[in-house]
Design a protein around this motif. Structure first.
Motif: not given
Length: 544
Positions: A124-138
């Motif tokens: 929904e918020h396009n947290i992929v590619c260059g920002e994919k590590l945000k999911t691990s942080h979350g």
């Protein structure tokens, strides 16, 4: 002038009154289990590719031969053998032109495969590619919240009482889990996930402690393991809820709304008599004991509790465990095992999507396999001892995880169930080891430092769970089947090493347990008189 444990033996260590209270307190762990692994659904990253520029109705699924031709024109093939198209780049070409440039450029819009998830917070918020590590942080932030909640709300329950702390946790739990469905951005999402972690720790720990404090000494180990079945039920149920909705907001609301029922516990669950006694509130504790005795159909004196029922607090500090080489080595091994067992337990749950095959069946199995794991503990813990059972579960479970490397790399799709079976064997091993290490470490620590030791062990466990998301997400950094296998290999290797180290710890089954620090230094060096140990597991867990 009787101690509280003696009174429990008189009115019934696990009478009908305690059974009713215990059953009600087993329900909150079902709900907390939902949110401990909810990130698999909420922060899951579906297969995706760049959206076709100038094609407003683009979808991940191929719509027609002309649509497929446009995809092949603009999207380069993936370097990952498990994918058809690149995830983050597209050719620097026009949609319908004749240019055939091979230059690549990054995209800012994506389309997602809706086969497994209709949508997630990530898509929904396009947290992929260059920002994919945000999911691990979350995911890590959630477990950081659990660490804060275990320490903060655990201490608060000693000050204001178990009942008030439990209901404060319920209110926070209900508000934050419902609020997450309307999180407008990633920062708000992380703040709410942190608070959910805090409340999860408060709900689970306080429910556990109240339940244990109502159970007699000979039944506590059994009750402590039985409550874990309900956590497994929560994980398995989440697989069904996820399959029914496949949309992250609906899943989140469906798993949050039922917790409103727990607000009724204010009028159902009494304060812990043991805590009331520790505060000198003898009359209130006596009223609860009288009610329990009446329900259990036992006749007791009207004033069975007196001021002499108050137990003296245990002396000792955590640093005392590091005052000798024997205690230092033993404590470090216990800390390491707590860290690894928690890391692997949560890591295997978070890694479900990398196993291949049907995602929802795999997730359902990851919850169901906990039932034979805990049954194994109930049947074997007192028969073969803590050390052999824990080490066997850690080592054999770890080997099963490492063995997934072979079918993942060299077997075709028809042998994919072998990968799932090996991963589930690993989950059985670590779930059983999780139950054993709690009982075993509580018995290994000398009485004078048991609470401090268990609190520090729990903190190490939370540290392990904070590491788990990064290991489970290594497949985002390492491409292909090898990337899918690496997390399982890391979890398996850590489990084997921890299991081997645990063999240096002494057996505690049917042995006189250490009371003083000197007892702790001598424990395991000689045979002591055997007896059936009685440990206040709920007091040990309370410092969590």
């Amino acid at each position: 002038m009787k101690k509280f444990d003696e009174i429990l033996c008189i009115i019934g260590e696990f009478g009908f009154y305690q059974k009713c209270i215990f059953l009600l307190l087993c329900l909150p762990p079902v709900m907390t289990a939902f949110h401990m692994v909810m990130s698999v659904y909420v922060l899951g990253i579906p297969h995706h590719r760049c959206a076709l520029p100038g094609y407003p109705n683009d979808t991940f699924a191929v719509q027609s031969p002309s649509h497929e031709a446009l995809i092949n024109r603009l999207i380069p093939p993936s370097t990952d053998e498990t994918l058809d198209y690149a995830k983050c780049e597209l050719y620097d070409r026009t949609l319908n032109g004749d240019d055939n440039s091979t230059d690549l450029k990054e995209c800012s819009d994506w389309v997602y495969d809706k086969t497994v998830f209709i949508n997630t917070f990530t898509s929904e918020h396009n947290i992929v590619c260059g920002e994919k590590l945000k999911t691990s942080h979350g995911q890590m932030i959630f477990f950081g919240g659990m660490l804060v909640g275990a320490i903060g709300l655990g201490s608060l329950s000693d000050i204001i009482g178990r009942k008030k702390t439990l209901h404060l946790s319920f209110l926070m739990f209900l508000g934050t889990t419902l609020g997450l469905a309307w999180a407008p951005d990633f920062l708000t999402f992380c703040i709410l996930r942190f608070l959910i972690g805090v409340s999860c720790a408060g709900v689970f720990t306080t429910s556990f402690v109240i339940g244990m404090e109502f159970v007699g000494p000979s039944k506590r180990m059994w009750a402590g393991i039985v409550i874990e079945y309900f956590s497994g039920l929560g994980v398995a149920s989440l697989g069904g809820i996820g399959y029914a909705f496949k949309e992250w907001k609906s899943i989140q609301i469906a798993c949050a709304a039922p917790s409103a029922f727990f607000l009724l516990y204010w009028w159902i669950i009494p304060e812990s008599p043991r805590w009331l006694i520790s505060q000198g509130r003898i009359k209130e504790a006596n009223n609860i004991i009288q009610k329990a005795a009446k329900v259990n159909k036992v006749t007791i004196p009207e004033k069975i509790l007196t001021a002499d029922s108050i137990d003296e607090p245990e002396a000792g500090r955590l640093w005392h465990l590091f005052t000798s080489r024997v205690l230092l080595v033993r404590t470090l091994i216990i800390f390491f095992n707590w860290c690894v067992v928690c890391m692997v337990y949560y890591g295997l749950s978070l890694n479900t999507g990398n196993l291949g095959g049907d995602f929802y069946i795999n997730f359902l199995l990851s919850g169901l396999v906990e039932f034979p794991a805990y049954t194994l503990c109930l049947l074997l813990l007192d028969r073969i001892g803590r050390r052999l059972l824990h080490a066997s579960c850690m080592i054999l479970g770890g080997i099963a995880c490492i063995a997934t490397l072979l079918p993942m790399l060299y077997a075709d799709e028809s042998l994919q169930p072998i990968t799932v079976a090996l991963a589930m064997l690993g989950k059985v091993g670590v779930a059983a080891a999780f139950a054993v290490i709690f009982v075993w470490s509580a018995e290994l620590y000398p009485t004078v430092v048991r609470n401090a030791g268990m609190g520090a062990s729990s903190s190490c466990a939370r540290g392990g769970s904070m590491i788990a998301p990064y290991i489970a997400d290594l497949s985002k950094v390492i491409e292909g089947n090898f990337g899918r296998a690496v997390p399982l290999v890391v979890f398996g290797a850590a489990s084997v090493v921890a299991g081997i180290f645990s063999l240096w710890l002494p057996e505690t089954n049917n042995r006189e347990l250490p009371e003083s620090l000197e007892d702790g230094r001598r424990f395991g060096r000689k045979e002591l008189e055997k007896y059936k140990p009685e440990i206040n597991y709920e007091k040990a867990f309370e410092s969590d």
